[in-house]
Enzyme design. Sequence first.
Site, mmCIF file in Angstrom:
data_model
loop_
_atom_site.group_PDB
_atom_site.id
_atom_site.type_symbol
_atom_site.label_atom_id
_atom_site.label_comp_id
_atom_site.label_asym_id
_atom_site.label_seq_id
_atom_site.Cartn_x
_atom_site.Cartn_y
_atom_site.Cartn_z
ATOM 1 N N LYS A 76 1.200 -0.937 -0.148
ATOM 2 C CA LYS A 76 0.067 -0.159 -0.320
ATOM 3 C C LYS A 76 0.963 1.363 -0.091
ATOM 4 O O LYS A 76 1.495 1.630 0.560
ATOM 5 C CB LYS A 76 -0.909 -0.022 1.789
ATOM 6 N N ASP A 104 -12.982 1.599 2.893
ATOM 7 C CA ASP A 104 -12.254 2.254 3.938
ATOM 8 C C ASP A 104 -13.302 2.451 5.895
ATOM 9 O O ASP A 104 -13.132 3.214 6.886
ATOM 10 C CB ASP A 104 -12.610 3.789 4.089
#
Length: 412
Positions: A188, A323
Amino acid sequence: MSYLLINNGILINGNGGTPIQNAAVLIKDNHIVAAGLEESIKIPAEKINIVDVKGSFILPGFIDAHVHLMTEGFTREETIYTPLSLYFYNAIERMKRTINAGVTSVRDAGLADVGVKLAVDNGIIIGPRLQISVSPLSITGGHFDFWLNSGFDIKPIYPGYPDGIADGEEEVRKTVREIMRAGAEVIKVMVTGGVISANDRPEYPQFSMKELKVIVEEANYRNLQVVAHAHGTKGIKNAINAGANSIEHGTCLDDECIELMISNGTFLVPTFIAMKINKELAEDETSAIPDWSRDDAIRMEKVHENNIRKAYKAGVKIIMGTDSGVITHGRNLDELGYMCDMGMDPMEAIVAGTKKAAESLGWEEKLGSIEFGKLADIVISKYDPLTNIKSLGDPNNILLVIKDGKIVKNIL
């Protein structure tokens, strides 16, 4: 060897075809061995457990491509005052909420370490299957640099969680290797600032093209994907051109970004629910959202919605990601309703949260649809999601959850 038969249901198998009435799914140990019309399935002579779903809807386990299981809210107070061990105990309850909501697999986009994954894999705790990124990569002063002007640095660092802040090509290369050493299964990277950043803005790009190419190169050496947190246009283009597999959020993407994503096969994870809830919190002056992010949260949400709709109409591959962690865990499937508000029909949204999400994670051979040979991840919905997609967002309407052939929730 054990068999489980789910019968008397309506099958929505994740492939996008017409639902099958009077359907059943036969599971042997943790794999699907048959699925379709109940009358077409050969019942084995061995002892078999039968679960009658009474006309409810049979779907694949959903996949949330962007969560943060180790936190809930990302408030400064939580980060400053929470003992390290409490993060892990809290994650147990958050994972239970997530799987009870019908999400059987997730990509954790930062903070969960290899011990959390092993605890789930080894059956010590109940939770969704994890693909972990461990530490997100950030530049100094970037989206995952928690240094404050007071001089305090509140980022979580401990032996299983290496520091992801890196600057310059050699430092970036070393940091990617350290993160992979810590057990990361996906890399990420923060290629722009964030809506709730202390030190940057959503539009600001992070990392040079040379640095980003080093990140992708190192990940590719181990056949790992790179996912890019990206709000600003320049950062989105940089990430795509460097070879990122998916863009997370994608707020300010423009026509050039869309063309690049289509030509490169880049996935888009829009996280509608986080953008909308952050806006609502920002508009509430009593909320705990940091003052520095209120204007950004309000301003960026409308930009995000318009641009994601444009990307969808153009044919960008969009998948489900929430998220959760920035927002509350356990309402993950609300995202499907927002995707339909954007323009998807309910079947498209379901496929985006199952088959296409599995493709994005590189798990399409074992997950994402209900068919022979796939792992037995199955969700039973009380209501027809094709006529009421938003019913999936209420965990009380998720009557049964099977992960890896085992029933982990049953309120039939």
